[in-house]
Design an enzyme around this catalytic site. Structure first.
Site, PDB file in Angstrom:
ATOM      1  CB  THR A   1      -0.934   0.037   1.217  1.00 28.55           C
ATOM      2  OG1 THR A   1      -0.155   0.061   2.432  1.00 28.55           O
ATOM      3  CG2 THR A   1      -1.857  -1.172   1.232  1.00 28.55           C
ATOM      4  N   GLY A   2       0.302   2.364  -0.448  1.00 31.09           N
ATOM      5  CA  GLY A   2       1.076   3.601  -0.504  1.00 31.09           C
ATOM      6  C   GLY A   2       2.326   3.439  -1.335  1.00 31.09           C
ATOM      7  CB  SER A   3       3.239   0.868  -3.504  1.00 32.81           C
ATOM      8  OG  SER A   3       1.938   0.512  -3.936  1.00 32.81           O
ATOM      9  CB  THR A   4       2.057   5.787  -6.455  1.00 32.54           C
ATOM     10  OG1 THR A   4       1.646   6.680  -5.420  1.00 32.54           O
ATOM     11  CG2 THR A   4       0.926   4.825  -6.787  1.00 32.54           C
TER      12      THR A   4
ATOM     13  N   GLY B   1       8.176   7.119  -3.075  1.00 30.75           N
ATOM     14  CA  GLY B   1       8.902   7.002  -1.814  1.00 30.75           C
ATOM     15  C   GLY B   1       9.284   5.602  -1.420  1.00 30.75           C
ATOM     16  CB  ILE B   2       9.454   4.031   1.946  1.00 31.76           C
ATOM     17  CG1 ILE B   2      10.524   4.958   2.550  1.00 31.76           C
ATOM     18  CG2 ILE B   2       9.597   2.620   2.520  1.00 31.76           C
ATOM     19  CD1 ILE B   2      10.391   5.164   4.050  1.00 31.76           C
ATOM     20  N   GLY B   3       7.426   3.150  -0.364  1.00 29.36           N
ATOM     21  CA  GLY B   3       6.548   2.122  -0.925  1.00 29.36           C
ATOM     22  C   GLY B   3       6.963   1.705  -2.319  1.00 29.36           C
TER      23      GLY B   3
ATOM     24  CE1 TYR C   1       4.194   9.224  10.543  1.00 30.82           C
ATOM     25  CE2 TYR C   1       6.000   9.750  12.033  1.00 30.82           C
ATOM     26  CZ  TYR C   1       5.527   9.106  10.911  1.00 30.82           C
ATOM     27  OH  TYR C   1       6.374   8.330  10.159  1.00 30.82           O
TER      28      TYR C   1
END
Length: 264
Positions: free
Chosen positions: A13-16, A18-20, A154
């Site tokens: 997830t969140g993979s478009t 950065g780290i993802g 956070y």
């Protein structure tokens, strides 16, 4: 060591970006069939093209969904009913004084940073357990251990992932499914680069100077004394997803440049 993940299905997830994106790239290069998730179709298409070019793989899948909502998680599950490797990377952050963090802020960050991982793990862990093999990762942060005063909500959300991961590892004890959290430190993602540029303008310094200033003022215990690259975080994630990491579970694995003042 040769990490081989051929035949494994991975969802990040969140993979478009950065780290993802770095994790998706590393897993695909190791042989896994990768599915990336995002909320913007154009960005998904661009990222898919990048992954195909970078990895030489033509089997990169995309799912258009908001993993930070219950409806989005159901969309993901409907389109990808089973996976072998689940990386719960989706997360948001942002500085805000504690006394200005309203209920809605707490709810938003909890839904995105915590509940997204809960919902997907609750579904995918069952299949992993029945097959006798699986890898679940939660991308936490050194902020889970060093709660930052400038964004308490956070840090609290990332600390919640630590408890979630440890508890789920116990639920899956002896099943062949491992569950771990990964704790990055300051990492040079697109979002962080933009944040550093904004801070540099406010301080009247160059963008190149700002990371060093940030570390000295906010993370003085850093032993790395620089921001990590997304690929450096992804390298640990790929190993933890491998067969070679079969005895590593219930752990909080740090890739934060030695910021945390602990020998444990």
């Amino acid at each position: 060591m040769q990490i081989e993940l051929s035949g494994k299905q991975a969802l990040i997830t969140g993979s478009t970006a950065g780290i993802g994106l770095a994790i998706a790239t590393g897993l695909a290069e190791a042989g896994a069939q990768v599915t990336i998730v995002g909320r913007d179709q154009n960005k998904l298409d661009q990222t898919q093209a990048i992954l195909v070019k970078t990895t030489g793989r033509n089997d990169i899948k995309t799912i258009l969904a908001d993993a930070g909502s219950a409806e989005g998680c159901q969309t993901i599950i409907a389109q990808q009913p089973d996976v072998d490797i689940l990386v719960n990377n989706l997360g948001i952050y942002g500085g805000k004084p504690f006394f200005e963090i309203e209920d809605a802020d707490w709810e938003t960050i909890y839904q995105i940073n915590v509940m997204s991982g809960i919902r997907l793990s609750r579904h995918y862990a069952k299949g992993m357990q029945s097959r006798g093999w699986g890898r679940i990762q939660f991308i936490s942060s050194e902020s889970a251990l060093n709660i930052p005063a400038e964004m308490v909500h956070y840090g609290v959300s990332k600390a919640a992932l630590q408890g979630l991961s440890r508890g789920l590892a116990k639920v899956l004890a002896g099943s062949g499914v491992t569950v771990n959290t990964i704790l990055p430190g300051p990492t040079r993602t697109e979002g962080v680069i933009t944040m550093m540029a904004d801070m540099a303008r406010e301080r009247g310094v160059t963008p190149e100077e700002m990371p060093g200033i940030f570390l000295r003022e906010n993370r003085p215990s850093s032993l790395l004394q620089r921001f990590a690259e997304p690929e450096e975080v992804a390298n640990l994630c790929v190993y933890v997803a491998s067969e070679q990491a079969s005895a590593t579970t219930g752990a909080a694995l740090r890739v934060e440049g030695g910021i945390v003042e602990s020998i444990a």
